[in-house]
Design a protein around this motif. Sequence first.
Motif, PDB file in Angstrom:
ATOM      1  N   GLU A   7       0.990  -1.101  -0.118  1.00 40.82           N
ATOM      2  CA  GLU A   7       0.045   0.034  -0.006  1.00 40.82           C
ATOM      3  C   GLU A   7       0.882   1.212   0.057  1.00 40.82           C
ATOM      4  O   GLU A   7       2.039   1.215   0.514  1.00 40.82           O
ATOM      5  N   LEU A   8       0.511   2.257  -0.750  1.00 38.72           N
ATOM      6  CA  LEU A   8       1.031   3.398  -0.728  1.00 38.72           C
ATOM      7  C   LEU A   8       0.326   4.751  -0.170  1.00 38.72           C
ATOM      8  O   LEU A   8      -0.833   4.689  -0.888  1.00 38.72           O
ATOM      9  N   GLU A   9       0.638   5.541   0.522  1.00 43.49           N
ATOM     10  CA  GLU A   9      -0.117   6.509   0.976  1.00 43.49           C
ATOM     11  C   GLU A   9       0.789   7.839   1.493  1.00 43.49           C
ATOM     12  O   GLU A   9       1.647   7.754   1.998  1.00 43.49           O
ATOM     13  N   GLN A  10      -0.118   9.083   1.196  1.00 39.63           N
ATOM     14  CA  GLN A  10       0.917  10.096   1.734  1.00 39.63           C
ATOM     15  C   GLN A  10       0.500  10.681   2.970  1.00 39.63           C
ATOM     16  O   GLN A  10      -0.682  10.684   3.310  1.00 39.63           O
ATOM     17  N   GLU A  11       1.540  10.505   3.978  1.00 41.33           N
ATOM     18  CA  GLU A  11       1.159  11.117   5.381  1.00 41.33           C
ATOM     19  C   GLU A  11       0.873  12.509   5.358  1.00 41.33           C
ATOM     20  O   GLU A  11       0.764  13.439   4.494  1.00 41.33           O
ATOM     21  N   GLU A  12       0.214  13.185   6.395  1.00 44.14           N
ATOM     22  CA  GLU A  12      -0.254  14.479   6.716  1.00 44.14           C
ATOM     23  C   GLU A  12       0.927  15.492   6.160  1.00 44.14           C
ATOM     24  O   GLU A  12       0.518  16.615   5.643  1.00 44.14           O
ATOM     25  N   TRP A  16       5.588  10.283   1.885  1.00 50.53           N
ATOM     26  CA  TRP A  16       5.106   9.054   1.326  1.00 50.53           C
ATOM     27  C   TRP A  16       5.545   7.852   2.059  1.00 50.53           C
ATOM     28  O   TRP A  16       6.796   7.874   2.541  1.00 50.53           O
ATOM     29  N   ALA A  17       4.607   6.965   2.327  1.00 49.10           N
ATOM     30  CA  ALA A  17       4.744   5.817   2.988  1.00 49.10           C
ATOM     31  C   ALA A  17       4.263   4.616   2.227  1.00 49.10           C
ATOM     32  O   ALA A  17       3.181   4.601   1.602  1.00 49.10           O
ATOM     33  N   ALA A  18       5.091   3.547   2.405  1.00 48.72           N
ATOM     34  CA  ALA A  18       4.667   2.238   1.596  1.00 48.72           C
ATOM     35  C   ALA A  18       4.695   1.212   2.573  1.00 48.72           C
ATOM     36  O   ALA A  18       5.730   1.158   3.362  1.00 48.72           O
ATOM     37  N   HIS A  19       3.722   0.333   2.712  1.00 43.89           N
ATOM     38  CA  HIS A  19       3.832  -0.676   3.778  1.00 43.89           C
ATOM     39  C   HIS A  19       3.529  -1.998   2.901  1.00 43.89           C
ATOM     40  O   HIS A  19       2.425  -2.191   2.033  1.00 43.89           O
ATOM     41  N   ALA A  20       4.158  -2.971   3.249  1.00 52.13           N
ATOM     42  CA  ALA A  20       3.847  -4.413   2.759  1.00 52.13           C
ATOM     43  C   ALA A  20       3.680  -5.402   3.882  1.00 52.13           C
ATOM     44  O   ALA A  20       4.538  -5.332   5.022  1.00 52.13           O
ATOM     45  N   GLY A  29       8.485   1.328   4.255  1.00 51.50           N
ATOM     46  CA  GLY A  29       9.374   2.493   3.471  1.00 51.50           C
ATOM     47  C   GLY A  29       8.817   3.862   3.874  1.00 51.50           C
ATOM     48  O   GLY A  29       7.765   4.122   3.639  1.00 51.50           O
ATOM     49  N   LEU A  30       9.749   4.761   3.560  1.00 53.87           N
ATOM     50  CA  LEU A  30       9.147   6.209   3.596  1.00 53.87           C
ATOM     51  C   LEU A  30       9.995   6.968   2.830  1.00 53.87           C
ATOM     52  O   LEU A  30      11.286   6.584   2.420  1.00 53.87           O
ATOM     53  N   GLY A  31       9.464   8.041   2.217  1.00 49.11           N
ATOM     54  CA  GLY A  31      10.187   9.029   0.986  1.00 49.11           C
ATOM     55  C   GLY A  31       9.625  10.068   0.855  1.00 49.11           C
ATOM     56  O   GLY A  31       8.426  10.391   1.284  1.00 49.11           O
ATOM     57  N   ASP A  32      10.355  10.958   0.262  1.00 48.86           N
ATOM     58  CA  ASP A  32       9.902  12.392  -0.019  1.00 48.86           C
ATOM     59  C   ASP A  32       8.984  12.403  -1.408  1.00 48.86           C
ATOM     60  O   ASP A  32       8.112  13.330  -1.415  1.00 48.86           O
ATOM     61  N   THR A  33       8.905  11.080  -2.115  1.00 45.54           N
ATOM     62  CA  THR A  33       8.204  11.006  -3.232  1.00 45.54           C
ATOM     63  C   THR A  33       7.514   9.523  -3.146  1.00 45.54           C
ATOM     64  O   THR A  33       8.054   8.662  -2.465  1.00 45.54           O
ATOM     65  N   PRO A  34       6.544   9.145  -4.019  1.00 47.40           N
ATOM     66  CA  PRO A  34       6.292   7.823  -4.015  1.00 47.40           C
ATOM     67  C   PRO A  34       7.368   6.781  -4.309  1.00 47.40           C
ATOM     68  O   PRO A  34       7.330   5.773  -3.913  1.00 47.40           O
ATOM     69  N   GLU A  35       7.989   7.304  -5.543  1.00 46.56           N
ATOM     70  CA  GLU A  35       9.206   6.396  -5.833  1.00 46.56           C
ATOM     71  C   GLU A  35      10.027   6.089  -4.791  1.00 46.56           C
ATOM     72  O   GLU A  35      10.609   4.952  -4.568  1.00 46.56           O
ATOM     73  N   GLY A  36      10.439   7.125  -3.795  1.00 41.67           N
ATOM     74  CA  GLY A  36      11.412   6.987  -2.803  1.00 41.67           C
ATOM     75  C   GLY A  36      10.715   6.128  -1.688  1.00 41.67           C
ATOM     76  O   GLY A  36      11.515   5.421  -1.233  1.00 41.67           O
ATOM     77  N   ALA A  37       9.492   6.338  -1.472  1.00 45.32           N
ATOM     78  CA  ALA A  37       9.126   5.438  -0.527  1.00 45.32           C
ATOM     79  C   ALA A  37       8.916   3.931  -0.876  1.00 45.32           C
ATOM     80  O   ALA A  37       9.284   2.905   0.008  1.00 45.32           O
ATOM     81  N   VAL A  38       8.704   3.598  -2.325  1.00 43.15           N
ATOM     82  CA  VAL A  38       8.642   2.295  -2.795  1.00 43.15           C
ATOM     83  C   VAL A  38      10.127   1.685  -2.781  1.00 43.15           C
ATOM     84  O   VAL A  38      10.407   0.735  -2.449  1.00 43.15           O
ATOM     85  N   ALA A  39      11.047   2.606  -3.194  1.00 43.39           N
ATOM     86  CA  ALA A  39      12.467   2.181  -3.091  1.00 43.39           C
ATOM     87  C   ALA A  39      12.909   1.802  -1.742  1.00 43.39           C
ATOM     88  O   ALA A  39      13.753   1.042  -1.365  1.00 43.39           O
TER      89      ALA A  39
END
Length: 56
Positions: A7-12, A16-20, A29-39
């Motif tokens: 799952e990919l979602e943008q925090e407040e 961006w946060a990605a969860h498996a 995973g966390l990142g400033d962009t969706p791609e960064g969170a997935v990486a």
Amino acid sequence: MVQIPYELEQEEGGTWAAHASFPSGGAHGLGDTPEGAVADLYEAVKLVIEEFVAAL
């Protein structure tokens, strides 16, 4: 090849946060962009797999 749904979602705050989820836990995973969170999630999943293999 292993496919792991996530799952990919943008925090407040805009981050961006990605969860498996796995039967034995999960990875995040966390990142400033969706791609960064997935990486970042990809790296976390690699660590989970390495720990699982080492425990065999």
